[in-house]
Write a protein that holds these residues in place. Structure first.
Motif, PDB file in Angstrom:
ATOM      1  N   ALA A  97       0.818  -1.217   0.000  1.00 37.58           N
ATOM      2  CA  ALA A  97       0.000   0.000   0.000  1.00 37.58           C
ATOM      3  C   ALA A  97       0.851   1.266   0.000  1.00 37.58           C
ATOM      4  CB  ALA A  97      -0.928   0.002   1.215  1.00 37.58           C
ATOM      5  N   LEU A  98       2.175   1.142  -0.002  1.00 36.35           N
ATOM      6  CA  LEU A  98       3.048   2.306   0.025  1.00 36.35           C
ATOM      7  C   LEU A  98       3.306   2.822  -1.386  1.00 36.35           C
ATOM      8  CD1 LEU A  98       5.660   0.976   2.607  1.00 36.35           C
ATOM      9  CD2 LEU A  98       3.809   2.580   3.062  1.00 36.35           C
ATOM     10  N   HIS A  99       3.931   3.999  -1.454  1.00 34.84           N
ATOM     11  CA  HIS A  99       4.294   4.578  -2.749  1.00 34.84           C
ATOM     12  C   HIS A  99       5.687   4.141  -3.192  1.00 34.84           C
ATOM     13  CE1 HIS A  99       1.508   7.950  -1.177  1.00 34.84           C
ATOM     14  NE2 HIS A  99       0.807   7.080  -1.885  1.00 34.84           N
ATOM     15  N   LEU A 100       6.563   3.825  -2.244  1.00 33.23           N
ATOM     16  CA  LEU A 100       7.939   3.465  -2.576  1.00 33.23           C
ATOM     17  C   LEU A 100       8.505   2.617  -1.451  1.00 33.23           C
ATOM     18  CD1 LEU A 100      10.715   5.681  -4.081  1.00 33.23           C
ATOM     19  CD2 LEU A 100      11.143   4.583  -1.872  1.00 33.23           C
ATOM     20  N   VAL A 101       9.277   1.601  -1.815  1.00 28.34           N
ATOM     21  CA  VAL A 101      10.013   0.784  -0.852  1.00 28.34           C
ATOM     22  C   VAL A 101      11.467   0.787  -1.285  1.00 28.34           C
ATOM     23  CG1 VAL A 101      10.317  -1.489   0.181  1.00 28.34           C
ATOM     24  CG2 VAL A 101       8.011  -0.689  -0.395  1.00 28.34           C
ATOM     25  N   GLY A 102      12.346   1.268  -0.410  1.00 26.62           N
ATOM     26  CA  GLY A 102      13.757   1.368  -0.744  1.00 26.62           C
ATOM     27  C   GLY A 102      14.602   0.439   0.106  1.00 26.62           C
ATOM     28  N   PHE A 103      15.287  -0.492  -0.530  1.00 26.91           N
ATOM     29  CA  PHE A 103      16.121  -1.469   0.171  1.00 26.91           C
ATOM     30  C   PHE A 103      17.563  -0.982   0.265  1.00 26.91           C
ATOM     31  CE2 PHE A 103      12.612  -4.098  -1.254  1.00 26.91           C
ATOM     32  CZ  PHE A 103      12.420  -4.972  -0.190  1.00 26.91           C
ATOM     33  N   SER A 104      18.213  -1.322   1.363  1.00 24.20           N
ATOM     34  CA  SER A 104      19.655  -1.093   1.521  1.00 24.20           C
ATOM     35  C   SER A 104      20.367  -2.410   1.257  1.00 24.20           C
ATOM     36  CB  SER A 104      19.977  -0.604   2.937  1.00 24.20           C
ATOM     37  OG  SER A 104      19.368   0.639   3.202  1.00 24.20           O
ATOM     38  N   ILE A 105      21.191  -2.433   0.201  1.00 27.55           N
ATOM     39  CA  ILE A 105      21.928  -3.661  -0.127  1.00 27.55           C
ATOM     40  C   ILE A 105      23.371  -3.469   0.305  1.00 27.55           C
ATOM     41  CG2 ILE A 105      22.517  -5.309  -1.911  1.00 27.55           C
ATOM     42  CD1 ILE A 105      20.273  -4.341  -3.594  1.00 27.55           C
ATOM     43  N   THR A 106      23.722  -4.055   1.432  1.00 31.05           N
ATOM     44  CA  THR A 106      25.058  -3.871   1.990  1.00 31.05           C
ATOM     45  C   THR A 106      25.997  -5.022   1.663  1.00 31.05           C
ATOM     46  OG1 THR A 106      24.309  -4.865   4.069  1.00 31.05           O
ATOM     47  CG2 THR A 106      24.192  -2.458   3.881  1.00 31.05           C
ATOM     48  N   HIS A 107      25.454  -6.169   1.233  1.00 30.81           N
ATOM     49  CA  HIS A 107      26.290  -7.303   0.829  1.00 30.81           C
ATOM     50  C   HIS A 107      25.475  -8.216  -0.074  1.00 30.81           C
ATOM     51  CE1 HIS A 107      24.211 -10.041   3.639  1.00 30.81           C
ATOM     52  NE2 HIS A 107      24.201  -9.007   4.461  1.00 30.81           N
ATOM     53  N   GLU A 108      26.182  -9.071  -0.818  1.00 22.40           N
ATOM     54  CA  GLU A 108      25.528  -9.879  -1.844  1.00 22.40           C
ATOM     55  C   GLU A 108      24.639 -10.984  -1.281  1.00 22.40           C
ATOM     56  OE1 GLU A 108      29.461  -8.303  -3.405  1.00 22.40           O
ATOM     57  OE2 GLU A 108      28.789  -9.361  -1.587  1.00 22.40           O
ATOM     58  N   LEU A 109      24.920 -11.460  -0.085  1.00 21.16           N
ATOM     59  CA  LEU A 109      24.189 -12.604   0.444  1.00 21.16           C
ATOM     60  C   LEU A 109      22.811 -12.244   0.989  1.00 21.16           C
ATOM     61  CD1 LEU A 109      27.008 -14.719   2.157  1.00 21.16           C
ATOM     62  CD2 LEU A 109      26.236 -14.680  -0.216  1.00 21.16           C
ATOM     63  N   CYS A 110      22.430 -10.980   0.859  1.00 22.16           N
ATOM     64  CA  CYS A 110      21.083 -10.581   1.293  1.00 22.16           C
ATOM     65  C   CYS A 110      20.089 -10.576   0.131  1.00 22.16           C
ATOM     66  CB  CYS A 110      21.117  -9.210   1.969  1.00 22.16           C
ATOM     67  SG  CYS A 110      21.369  -7.831   0.818  1.00 22.16           S
ATOM     68  N   TYR A 111      20.517 -10.962  -1.065  1.00 24.14           N
ATOM     69  CA  TYR A 111      19.645 -10.857  -2.238  1.00 24.14           C
ATOM     70  C   TYR A 111      18.322 -11.607  -2.054  1.00 24.14           C
ATOM     71  CZ  TYR A 111      23.494  -8.843  -5.029  1.00 24.14           C
ATOM     72  OH  TYR A 111      24.489  -8.042  -5.526  1.00 24.14           O
ATOM     73  N   THR A 112      18.382 -12.839  -1.577  1.00 22.72           N
ATOM     74  CA  THR A 112      17.132 -13.594  -1.442  1.00 22.72           C
ATOM     75  C   THR A 112      16.242 -13.035  -0.333  1.00 22.72           C
ATOM     76  OG1 THR A 112      18.356 -15.187  -0.079  1.00 22.72           O
ATOM     77  CG2 THR A 112      17.966 -15.775  -2.389  1.00 22.72           C
ATOM     78  N   ASN A 113      16.835 -12.348   0.647  1.00 19.92           N
ATOM     79  CA  ASN A 113      16.005 -11.730   1.689  1.00 19.92           C
ATOM     80  C   ASN A 113      15.113 -10.639   1.104  1.00 19.92           C
ATOM     81  OD1 ASN A 113      17.223 -13.376   3.546  1.00 19.92           O
ATOM     82  ND2 ASN A 113      17.725 -11.737   4.974  1.00 19.92           N
ATOM     83  N   ILE A 114      15.597  -9.959   0.058  1.00 17.72           N
ATOM     84  CA  ILE A 114      14.780  -8.933  -0.593  1.00 17.72           C
ATOM     85  C   ILE A 114      13.555  -9.595  -1.230  1.00 17.72           C
ATOM     86  CG2 ILE A 114      14.716  -7.244  -2.471  1.00 17.72           C
ATOM     87  CD1 ILE A 114      17.651  -6.656  -1.895  1.00 17.72           C
ATOM     88  N   ILE A 140       9.965  -0.027  -6.383  1.00 15.71           N
ATOM     89  CA  ILE A 140      10.914  -0.829  -5.607  1.00 15.71           C
ATOM     90  C   ILE A 140      12.314  -0.430  -6.031  1.00 15.71           C
ATOM     91  CG2 ILE A 140      11.647  -3.144  -4.973  1.00 15.71           C
ATOM     92  CD1 ILE A 140       8.773  -2.457  -4.158  1.00 15.71           C
ATOM     93  N   MET A 141      13.066   0.133  -5.101  1.00 16.04           N
ATOM     94  CA  MET A 141      14.398   0.642  -5.409  1.00 16.04           C
ATOM     95  C   MET A 141      15.402   0.117  -4.390  1.00 16.04           C
ATOM     96  SD  MET A 141      14.354   4.592  -4.052  1.00 16.04           S
ATOM     97  CE  MET A 141      16.149   4.615  -4.021  1.00 16.04           C
ATOM     98  N   ALA A 142      16.671   0.363  -4.661  1.00 18.03           N
ATOM     99  CA  ALA A 142      17.722  -0.075  -3.742  1.00 18.03           C
ATOM    100  C   ALA A 142      18.887   0.892  -3.793  1.00 18.03           C
ATOM    101  CB  ALA A 142      18.201  -1.483  -4.093  1.00 18.03           C
ATOM    102  N   GLY A 143      19.590   0.978  -2.698  1.00 19.33           N
ATOM    103  CA  GLY A 143      20.833   1.726  -2.602  1.00 19.33           C
ATOM    104  C   GLY A 143      21.798   0.938  -1.728  1.00 19.33           C
ATOM    105  N   GLY A 144      22.967   1.483  -1.502  1.00 14.74           N
ATOM    106  CA  GLY A 144      23.947   0.789  -0.680  1.00 14.74           C
ATOM    107  C   GLY A 144      25.185   0.416  -1.467  1.00 14.74           C
ATOM    108  N   GLY A 145      26.175  -0.115  -0.765  1.00 13.55           N
ATOM    109  CA  GLY A 145      27.473  -0.372  -1.359  1.00 13.55           C
ATOM    110  C   GLY A 145      27.480  -1.364  -2.494  1.00 13.55           C
ATOM    111  N   CYS A 146      26.469  -2.252  -2.571  1.00 13.11           N
ATOM    112  CA  CYS A 146      26.470  -3.292  -3.606  1.00 13.11           C
ATOM    113  C   CYS A 146      25.887  -2.840  -4.937  1.00 13.11           C
ATOM    114  CB  CYS A 146      25.691  -4.509  -3.118  1.00 13.11           C
ATOM    115  SG  CYS A 146      26.666  -5.622  -2.101  1.00 13.11           S
ATOM    116  N   THR A 147      25.213  -1.718  -4.994  1.00 10.89           N
ATOM    117  CA  THR A 147      24.472  -1.379  -6.212  1.00 10.89           C
ATOM    118  C   THR A 147      25.375  -1.054  -7.393  1.00 10.89           C
ATOM    119  OG1 THR A 147      24.245   0.911  -5.425  1.00 10.89           O
ATOM    120  CG2 THR A 147      22.417  -0.605  -4.988  1.00 10.89           C
TER     121      THR A 147
END
Length: 864
Positions: A97-114, A140-147
């Motif tokens: 129900a939100l307008h935007l969801v922004g994920f923080s990707i700090t390492h590669e092993l979190c991909y499936t958690n997204i 659905i967007m993402a930022g962080g060191g892995c992008t």
């Protein structure tokens, strides 16, 4: 989710009522969004980036940014079984129900958690499946060191932010507000967003079946350049930041600078966070005062990629440590390099605490340290270690990497030899000395000089770990710890991954491969099965790369040129080191504006130049040789084995109060341990200085009543506090007003005579209500009428010492059946105490824990 909190493990994670949390009305904002962290609350709340963005966005009246974290496996299963979508913490709004969801990707092993979070939210995993209606699903967007190299996530994300997000996140949201108000399509919005510097829209680049560089699909949009804040004094930093109930790093992390130019050739952050930019000391001192006053933290950590390289570290530390000691606030310095702190700092740190020191030589031999450009010599390491031992440290941890380019088994022998020398540097007669080597397999990272190198095979990683284990078994005073080879192997596959791995991520998620950065439950098998199903081999990703072959991340520009990386690779193979450009000549990496040419970064309004920005031209520290005795042994300045002596002001007992408070609404899910920290910080924010205990770990003189079970509300809780200043009872109440989490408020304060004994109540009164459907209410009442009429009621319960059976009927002094269907229970604790919620479930076990609403109404210290 909120109605299920009683069923969830550690429900305080999901209440959203921490100090600094922001609560608005959806109808008052133009954009309602979530900052999503793809790991559990305790990890995510340690991440400073989310706190910074949360503060910046919520300072805007037209934006409401909430938080969401990955529920643990058990919590996720409960959500699915109750058909409840994943929702935000602050307002319990479903993510869909939100307008935007922004994920923080700090390492590669979190991909499936997204994907796990999107699936729990009921949001289509792939961007292409969300349609072109901007109002149908959140962006659905993402930022962080892995992008800068997250191509395996490209099909799942509408856009990514490359670099630092303080400014670009606001620009993205402002554009989204305009797009929604004017009825734009999703495609039109993404086209407009792609013109914002630092914004990467994966759909505007074509997939490549061979894993090469994706081809641009929009004219003029052929690469995306990293975004940075040029001047850290202009970077917004929230003083009134979120204060977690519990986190891995639960302290004030004061960011003193960004970027590192040491040039370690394996380090992605050292390459992609350039240039080095420091906050000024006056700016940091003002931030420190403001943050401590608003958060109530009692622990400060100076945060940077390499804190020891901060040019004004000694100036900042020496000015800070005395000020903090006045309020019993500790100061720590993480991320310290060999030789990066001088004697004066070390001496003061030794006076604060001496737990263990951590150093990172990364390689055992000097040859290999030169290959990776670590800038650490054995002589410098031993000097640092001897100074640690001189000032009383007895535990040292050394970090090493396995499988670095050109590594041989002689280099592994050098690790053992170096640890042996560190152990022996303390001299004879040192008790309880412990040297620990922590080894982690090398993973080649994009945008580094080693991005073309091979990662050693899983079998070879295991062999080298085994080789070191055998060697360390023969050594006294040395321990070996290692990162799991399978986990590093998986990281190596995805660190240089391409879009062909996207189906692998999705398949692995479907097979249950989540929380892959946690050893608990980690399994490599589903990942390998998924790769095999999609016709891919791990060797394709861990092998060496041809320097002329296209790279899957070549269209994403960190600002550091390919030519510079290749030069550094050649220097590595030639055993040539490269000095830090902060304090020596420029190496023309491409990030800064120099005489050789302008920066490769996009020129932004208001930015005069991209360059290293330091407080001082040279570091304000000096290091001296350790003091030696006549036999050449290090003279140890041993502190006596007794607790530190606090100043008289900190232990002065001026007044004592019993403070009564409520604990209702979401606050019922806070544990007693969490309440301890909450009140300590609230007292600091309120300017109510507690007196401290003596001992090795001084604590505020704070005492609580009997612990209330999690999930039970109360209108009559209390704690006692001894303050080192005198206030009236009403002043204490007024100062605490509004300082507690939602659902908690101070109702009454009474001044007491100083006493070491705090009697517990012998009688407590509760109200109990059954929340099940109306047709179940008669069954509930009948059970309680039967219980009330009996003379004894034997109940068997599980305890730490096994099962115990006893009569619980005498605990119920009185049971009153109210007209509204609730019960009033007067419980007698004269002989012993039991959880009132457990007693209620013993009488009516048919009730689920979330179907019972219990509230404490009164406490009596004498029989009534």
């Amino acid at each position: 989710m909120r109605e299920l909190l009683s069923l969830l493990p550690k429900p305080s994670r999901y209440t959203g009522i921490e100090e600094g949390s922001v609560h608005k009305r959806r109808e008052d904002v133009a954009i309602h969004c979530a900052l999503a962290f793809p790991d559990m609350y305790e990890v995510g709340m340690s991440y400073l980036g989310q706190k910074i963005l949360y503060g910046i966005l919520n300072d805007r009246e037209d934006i409401w940014a909430e938080r969401v974290f990955t529920p643990c496996r058990e919590a996720g299963a409960i959500l699915r079984s109750h058909n409840a979508p994943l929702s935000t913490l602050e307002s319990d709004t479903p993510l869909a129900a939100l307008h935007l969801v922004g994920f923080s990707i700090t390492h590669e092993l979190c991909y499936t958690n997204i994907l796990y979070m999107l699936d729990l939210a009921g949001i289509p995993l792939r961007s292409a499946d969300r349609g072109d209606d901007l109002a149908a699903w959140p962006i659905i967007m993402a930022g962080g060191g892995c992008t800068l190299a997250a191509e395996p996530m490209a099909p799942f994300l509408d856009l990514m932010v490359l670099g630092e997000g303080e400014e670009v996140q606001v620009e993205i949201i402002d554009l989204l507000a305009k797009a929604r108000s004017e009825g734009w399509s999703r495609t039109r919005y993404l086209e407009a967003a792609s013109s914002i510097p630092g914004v990467y829209v994966p759909a505007f680049f074509a997939d490549d079946a061979q894993g090469a560089t994706p081809a641009p699909l929009r004219q003029g949009y052929d690469k995306v350049v990293r975004r940075i804040i040029a001047d850290m004094d202009n970077a917004r930093y929230p003083a009134a930041q979120l204060v977690p109930f519990g986190a891995v790093h639960n302290r004030l992390a004061l960011e003193i600078g960004r970027g590192c130019t040491r040039g370690c050739r394996f380090c992605q952050a050292g390459m992609t966070y350039r240039p080095a930019r420091e906050r000024s000391v006056p700016n940091l001192q003002a931030l420190l005062e403001d943050c401590l006053a608003r958060t109530g933290y009692d622990d400060v950590s100076f945060l940077s990629l390499s804190t020891g390289d901060f040019s004004a570290l000694k100036t900042l530390f020496m000015q800070t440590v005395d000020r903090c000691a006045e309020e019993q606030v500790s100061v720590s310095l993480p991320s310290l390099r060999v030789g990066s702190i001088d004697d004066d700092i070390m001496r003061r740190m030794a006076g604060i605490r001496r737990t263990g020191a951590t150093l990172a030589p990364e390689a055992g031999s000097q040859r290999l340290r030169d290959v990776i450009n670590k800038g650490v010599t054995e002589e410098g390491l031993m000097l640092h270690v001897r100074k640690l031992f001189e000032h009383g440290w007895q535990q040292v941890k050394l970090y090493f990497m396995l499988g670095l380019p050109t590594e041989t088994y002689e280099d592994l022998d050098a690790i053992v030899d170096l640890c042996r020398k560190v152990r022996d540097a303390a001299g004879r007669g040192v008790r309880r000395l412990q040297v620990t080597a922590a080894v982690s397999p090398f993973v080649p990272k994009p945008h580094t000089p080693f991005q073309w190198e091979a990662q050693i095979s899983l079998e070879e990683i295991r062999a080298r770990v085994g080789y070191l284990r055998d060697a360390f078994r023969r050594e006294k005073g040395l321990k070996l710890r290692w990162h799991e080879p399978e986990m590093s192997f998986l990281e190596g596959i995805f660190s240089r991954g391409d879009r062909r791995l996207a189906p692998v991520v999705e398949s692995a998620f479907r097979k249950g491969a989540i929380f892959s950065s946690w050893m608990e439950g980690f399994d490599l098998a589903p990942w390998l099965e998924a790769m095999n199903e999609h016709g891919l081999s791990p060797d394709e990703y861990t092998c060496a790369r041809d320097i002329d072959a296209p790279l899957a991340w070549a269209h994403l520009d960190s600002g550091v040129s390919r030519e510079f990386l290749l030069r550094e690779r050649e220097r590595a193979l030639s055993l040539k080191t490269t000095p830090d450009c902060r304090y020596s000549g420029c190496r023309v990496c491409g990030v800064c504006d120099t005489k050789a040419g302008p920066s490769r970064l996009d020129r932004l309004p208001g930015v005069e130049a991209y360059a290293n920005r330091l407080n001082f031209e040279q570091r304000d520290q000096q290091s001296h040789e350790p003091t030696l005795d006549d036999n050449g042994q290090v003279v140890r300045h041993e502190a006596p084995n007794r607790p530190p002596k606090l100043s008289g002001d900190l232990v002065h007992k001026a007044s004592q109060y019993r403070i009564w408070y409520t604990k209702e609404d979401m606050a019922v899910f806070l544990s007693q341990l969490e309440l301890q920290t909450i009140f300590e910080r609230a007292l600091r924010r309120a300017g109510l200085p507690p007196a401290f205990s003596q001992g090795f770990h001084p604590l505020p003189l704070l005492s609580f009543g009997r612990a209330l079970p999690v999930g039970v509300a109360s209108r009559a809780e209390w704690f006692t506090i001894i303050l080192r200043e005198r206030f009236t009872a009403d002043e204490v109440r007024q100062r605490l007003e509004g300082r507690l989490p939602k659902g908690m408020r101070v109702t009454f304060v009474e001044e007491q005579l100083p006493s070491k004994r705090h009697p517990q109540p012998v009688v407590e009164v509760f109200t109990l209500r059954y929340l099940a459907p109306e047709e179940m209410q008669p069954t509930f009442i009948d059970a309680w009428r039967t219980f009330a009429a009996c003379e004894a009621f034997e109940w068997t319960r599980d305890t730490k010492k096994g099962q115990r059976t006893g009569d619980i009927r005498p605990l119920f002094r009185d049971i009153t059946f109210e007209d509204d269907g609730s019960l009033t229970l007067r419980l007698d604790w004269t002989d012993f105490y039991m959880s009132p919620l457990a007693l209620a479930r013993a009488v009516f076990p048919e009730a689920a824990i979330n179907e019972l609403a219990m509230t404490k109404l009164e406490q009596h210290f004498e029989p009534a």
